[in-house]
Structures are given as C-alpha cells and as structure tokens.
Design a protein around this motif. Structure first.
Motif, PDB file in Angstrom:
ATOM      1  N   PRO A   1      64.337  89.513  31.169  1.00 27.87           N
ATOM      2  CA  PRO A   1      63.182  88.618  30.991  1.00 27.87           C
ATOM      3  C   PRO A   1      62.340  88.486  32.264  1.00 27.87           C
ATOM      4  CG  PRO A   1      65.126  87.652  29.989  1.00 27.87           C
ATOM      5  CD  PRO A   1      65.589  88.884  30.724  1.00 27.87           C
ATOM      6  N   GLU A   2      63.000  88.415  33.421  1.00 31.30           N
ATOM      7  CA  GLU A   2      62.257  88.339  34.683  1.00 31.30           C
ATOM      8  C   GLU A   2      61.414  89.597  34.892  1.00 31.30           C
ATOM      9  OE1 GLU A   2      65.060  85.735  37.720  1.00 31.30           O
ATOM     10  OE2 GLU A   2      65.732  87.750  37.196  1.00 31.30           O
ATOM     11  N   LEU A   3      62.009  90.751  34.584  1.00 31.24           N
ATOM     12  CA  LEU A   3      61.303  92.014  34.805  1.00 31.24           C
ATOM     13  C   LEU A   3      60.143  92.186  33.821  1.00 31.24           C
ATOM     14  CD1 LEU A   3      64.423  94.236  35.514  1.00 31.24           C
ATOM     15  CD2 LEU A   3      62.680  93.527  37.168  1.00 31.24           C
ATOM     16  N   LEU A   4      60.341  91.772  32.569  1.00 30.31           N
ATOM     17  CA  LEU A   4      59.236  91.844  31.600  1.00 30.31           C
ATOM     18  C   LEU A   4      58.075  90.955  32.051  1.00 30.31           C
ATOM     19  CD1 LEU A   4      61.248  91.808  28.237  1.00 30.31           C
ATOM     20  CD2 LEU A   4      59.939  93.736  29.169  1.00 30.31           C
ATOM     21  N   ASP A   5      58.404  89.775  32.603  1.00 31.31           N
ATOM     22  CA  ASP A   5      57.356  88.890  33.124  1.00 31.31           C
ATOM     23  C   ASP A   5      56.661  89.523  34.330  1.00 31.31           C
ATOM     24  OD1 ASP A   5      57.902  86.994  31.210  1.00 31.31           O
ATOM     25  OD2 ASP A   5      59.047  85.678  32.539  1.00 31.31           O
ATOM     26  N   GLU A   6      57.471  90.106  35.215  1.00 33.29           N
ATOM     27  CA  GLU A   6      56.880  90.711  36.417  1.00 33.29           C
ATOM     28  C   GLU A   6      55.963  91.874  36.043  1.00 33.29           C
ATOM     29  OE1 GLU A   6      59.620  91.957  39.459  1.00 33.29           O
ATOM     30  OE2 GLU A   6      58.032  92.950  40.615  1.00 33.29           O
ATOM     31  N   PHE A   7      56.421  92.704  35.106  1.00 31.17           N
ATOM     32  CA  PHE A   7      55.589  93.828  34.685  1.00 31.17           C
ATOM     33  C   PHE A   7      54.273  93.323  34.092  1.00 31.17           C
ATOM     34  CE2 PHE A   7      54.699  97.183  31.332  1.00 31.17           C
ATOM     35  CZ  PHE A   7      54.056  98.031  32.216  1.00 31.17           C
ATOM     36  N   ALA A   8      54.350  92.312  33.222  1.00 38.11           N
ATOM     37  CA  ALA A   8      53.140  91.784  32.592  1.00 38.11           C
ATOM     38  C   ALA A   8      52.175  91.241  33.645  1.00 38.11           C
ATOM     39  CB  ALA A   8      53.504  90.693  31.584  1.00 38.11           C
ATOM     40  N   ARG A   9      52.718  90.539  34.652  1.00 35.21           N
ATOM     41  CA  ARG A   9      51.858  89.946  35.682  1.00 35.21           C
ATOM     42  C   ARG A   9      51.192  91.033  36.533  1.00 35.21           C
ATOM     43  NH1 ARG A   9      55.534  87.900  38.664  1.00 35.21           N
ATOM     44  NH2 ARG A   9      55.192  89.246  40.463  1.00 35.21           N
ATOM     45  N   ARG A  10      52.009  91.991  36.975  1.00 33.36           N
ATOM     46  CA  ARG A  10      51.442  93.051  37.828  1.00 33.36           C
ATOM     47  C   ARG A  10      50.454  93.915  37.063  1.00 33.36           C
ATOM     48  NH1 ARG A  10      53.836  93.686  42.754  1.00 33.36           N
ATOM     49  NH2 ARG A  10      55.870  92.695  43.054  1.00 33.36           N
ATOM     50  N   ARG A  11      50.772  94.223  35.814  1.00 36.33           N
ATOM     51  CA  ARG A  11      49.860  95.047  35.013  1.00 36.33           C
ATOM     52  C   ARG A  11      48.538  94.323  34.780  1.00 36.33           C
ATOM     53  NH1 ARG A  11      50.082  99.483  31.579  1.00 36.33           N
ATOM     54  NH2 ARG A  11      51.314 100.280  33.334  1.00 36.33           N
TER      55      ARG A  11
ATOM     56  N   HIS B   1      61.088 101.039  36.308  1.00 33.52           N
ATOM     57  CA  HIS B   1      60.277 102.177  36.737  1.00 33.52           C
ATOM     58  C   HIS B   1      58.781 101.879  36.557  1.00 33.52           C
ATOM     59  CE1 HIS B   1      59.094 106.370  37.246  1.00 33.52           C
ATOM     60  NE2 HIS B   1      58.456 106.303  36.097  1.00 33.52           N
ATOM     61  N   LEU B   2      58.433 101.247  35.457  1.00 37.64           N
ATOM     62  CA  LEU B   2      57.025 100.909  35.225  1.00 37.64           C
ATOM     63  C   LEU B   2      56.533  99.893  36.245  1.00 37.64           C
ATOM     64  CD1 LEU B   2      57.103 100.895  31.332  1.00 37.64           C
ATOM     65  CD2 LEU B   2      55.717 102.418  32.758  1.00 37.64           C
ATOM     66  N   ILE B   3      57.389  98.936  36.611  1.00 35.71           N
ATOM     67  CA  ILE B   3      57.022  97.961  37.650  1.00 35.71           C
ATOM     68  C   ILE B   3      56.784  98.673  38.978  1.00 35.71           C
ATOM     69  CG2 ILE B   3      57.892  96.054  39.075  1.00 35.71           C
ATOM     70  CD1 ILE B   3      59.334  95.031  36.526  1.00 35.71           C
ATOM     71  N   HIS B   4      57.663  99.600  39.294  1.00 32.65           N
ATOM     72  CA  HIS B   4      57.511 100.355  40.548  1.00 32.65           C
ATOM     73  C   HIS B   4      56.162 101.077  40.589  1.00 32.65           C
ATOM     74  CE1 HIS B   4      58.863 102.375  44.144  1.00 32.65           C
ATOM     75  NE2 HIS B   4      58.633 103.546  43.606  1.00 32.65           N
ATOM     76  N   GLY B   5      55.757 101.632  39.453  1.00 31.14           N
ATOM     77  CA  GLY B   5      54.450 102.293  39.384  1.00 31.14           C
ATOM     78  C   GLY B   5      53.299 101.329  39.632  1.00 31.14           C
TER      79      GLY B   5
ATOM     80  N   ARG C   1      48.105  96.834  26.715  1.00 31.58           N
ATOM     81  CA  ARG C   1      49.033  96.530  25.625  1.00 31.58           C
ATOM     82  C   ARG C   1      50.496  96.830  25.949  1.00 31.58           C
ATOM     83  NH1 ARG C   1      44.294  96.871  23.400  1.00 31.58           N
ATOM     84  NH2 ARG C   1      43.840  95.966  21.354  1.00 31.58           N
ATOM     85  N   THR C   2      50.759  97.616  26.951  1.00 33.04           N
ATOM     86  CA  THR C   2      52.137  98.057  27.201  1.00 33.04           C
ATOM     87  C   THR C   2      53.098  96.905  27.490  1.00 33.04           C
ATOM     88  OG1 THR C   2      51.259 100.168  27.995  1.00 33.04           O
ATOM     89  CG2 THR C   2      53.556  99.663  28.549  1.00 33.04           C
ATOM     90  N   PRO C   3      52.733  95.920  28.302  1.00 33.53           N
ATOM     91  CA  PRO C   3      53.709  94.835  28.544  1.00 33.53           C
ATOM     92  C   PRO C   3      54.123  94.101  27.271  1.00 33.53           C
ATOM     93  CG  PRO C   3      52.026  94.820  30.254  1.00 33.53           C
ATOM     94  CD  PRO C   3      51.559  95.788  29.200  1.00 33.53           C
ATOM     95  N   ASP C   4      53.150  93.761  26.422  1.00 37.90           N
ATOM     96  CA  ASP C   4      53.498  93.053  25.183  1.00 37.90           C
ATOM     97  C   ASP C   4      54.295  93.947  24.237  1.00 37.90           C
ATOM     98  OD1 ASP C   4      52.331  90.711  25.975  1.00 37.90           O
ATOM     99  OD2 ASP C   4      50.514  90.955  24.762  1.00 37.90           O
TER     100      ASP C   4
END
Lengths: 175, 175
Positions: free
Chosen positions: A91-101, A48-52, A14-17
């Motif tokens: 927006p790019e980072l939110l998409d990247e986080f959602a994809r990686r998560r 930071h969350l993406i890095h994790g 749920r975190t990305p959304d």
C-alpha cells in the motif's frame, strides 16, 4: 503509428490506478509470486516503476531539454530499486508510485512540448542517439509492458491448477 | 501451487475495476488498436470477457455441480461475442462486465464450495475430464491472460515510436 503527446499522457496517468485496482488488498501470495530467481513479482514491478519515476523518465527528459554540453544518459540499473523500497508495504508503494507519477505527469504537461522539442536528441550509453519523443513513447510502452508482466506472473501461479486448460492459455508458458 | 478459492475470488472481483482504470476515458486509438487481422483489440478483450461471464464459467460450473446425466460442455466459440456487443460503447461494456462479474462472483461465493465439490468432474469436448477446481483456476488465469494481452496490444502502438529502445521492450515483439 504516430506518437501523440496527449494520448501518451492518457496512459501514463492511468497506470497507478490500474495497479491499485489490480493489486490493492490482494492476498500476499499473489503479490510475491515470481517466475524464478532474478525475476520480478507484482511487488517488484511496482518498485521498478517507482525507480523509473525517480531516476529515468523525467530526469532524462530534463537532460534532453537542457541541451547542455553533456547529453549522455547514465546507465539505468534495472535492479537498483531493491534498496530504495526495502521494508515498505505494497500500500505504501502504490501510494508512492501514484504521487510520483502525478508529479511527473504534471511536469510533463507543464512543458507544453512542441514538435521541435520532441525531436531534440541525447545520447543513450548503449543505444546511441535517441529523441525526446522516443523517450516518452518508451515511458508509455514500459508501463504497459510491466502491467502485462504483472498479470503474466500472477497467472503463472495457476499453471498447474488449470489442468488440461493449460494448452489454451499461452500466458502460462510465456516468458 | 495450490488453488485456494478465496484467493481466486480476490482476483476475479478486481478485474472489472482494473480494466476500467486502464481503459475508461482513453482516447479511441488505444481502444481499437489490434495486432492484425483476427486479433483482439482492448475493446475486443472486454467483449470477450463479457461473453465468458454469460456462457462459460458459471454455466459450466453449474453443469459440473448438477452432476446430471450429461456433463459434457458445449464447445466454446472464442469469437462469438462480436454479435452480442455490436453497437455498444466501451463505457457500456465496462459497466456490463462489472455487473455480470459481480453477479457471478456472488453466485460463486454463495455456493460455499467444499473440497469434495471442487473435485467434481465433467467432460470438456476437446480436453477430456476436467474438475470444477480446474475450471475456476482457468477463469482466473484467463482474466489475467486477457489483461496481459490488452496491455501488450496497447504497447505495440508504440513499437516504432520508441526507436532504438525496442530491443529493451520484449512486449513490443511478443505474440
């Protein structure tokens, strides 16, 4: 409180959304505000969350599950994400986080971890012996901590604007 | 930091979707966990925000804008929402919050407030003279404070489960 894998996954997915609902399309001032030098803005929290997702949770889980000769984690650089996210938009980072998560949650689900596997150990460079169960619980608590931090940092933009209500809003003076 | 009405509204209108993304469909244990007696769970935070939509922000703004003879606010009961939300489910409450917030944001936008109106004053029973601008800034900071509280309360479910990582997660020991 007992750790249940399905409950942990329910938060992780749920975190990305949640971050998209909070931050997507917000005026820039909310995204870049921070609490002073070397503190995280909302933008920095997403980086930071993406890095994790890239370097911490699943890679460390793989080290534990492999039970190879070297089960010592690399040190985790809390500020390493700056370079990776340079020049990217929110927006790019939110998409990247959602994809990686999503990929990482799919990996986690696909392992169908048993209690025996959740109890497997590795060595953290500063903390000593840790288990896979503790790593996964930390992933969840870390998400929620950064969500709380993001909301707190944003709230502080109005520390002065609220006038005398400041004394009723402890979030405005919390570190 | 200057208060800008459009920036404030941008946060206010995102809070219902943020809470829905975070809490909608989560296992019950995440929703009902709290920090001890007389503390708020995630569920209680949603009830509390609904109570504010009904009795606090817009009603108080109306008192200020009317500039009538009695501009003294009623005291605000932080625990009054318990009765109103009794027996309702979290999905019902998330829907109710979204509906009431949307109505209140529409009311706020419809006022097309000027700087002169934002500077109008009323008397808070404990805090003394406050302005409409301060009330609206407080509405925003209050949302973000309760979002941070919700994330913190949830994180604390894993205070023990994270093992030695606890020392890296200040959210787990914060009040």
């Amino acid at each position: 409180m007992d750790f249940q894998l399905d409950e942990a996954v329910a938060v992780l997915e749920r975190t990305p959304d949640t971050l998209r609902a909070l931050l997507g399309g917000l005026p820039e001032a909310w995204i870049t505000a921070n609490e002073g030098p070397e503190t995280f803005s909302a933008f920095d929290n997403v980086c930071h969350l993406i890095h994790g997702e890239r370097t911490d949770w699943i890679p460390r889980a793989r080290i534990i599950l492999a039970q190879g000769g070297s089960r010592r984690f690399q040190s985790y650089d809390r500020f390493a994400q700056a370079g990776e996210s340079a020049g990217k938009s929110l927006p790019e980072l939110l998409d990247e986080f959602a994809r990686r998560r999503a990929e990482n949650v799919a990996t986690l689900r696909g392992w169908h971890l048993t209690d025996t596997e959740l109890a497997l150990e590795a060595e953290h460079p500063e903390l000593g012996v840790v288990t896979l169960r503790q790593l996964l619980a930390t992933w969840v608590a870390h998400d929620l901590g950064h969500l709380a931090q993001t909301a707190r940092v944003m709230a502080k933009r109005y520390r002065e604007a609220v006038g005398p209500w400041r004394r009723y809003l402890p979030v405005l003076d919390r570190r």
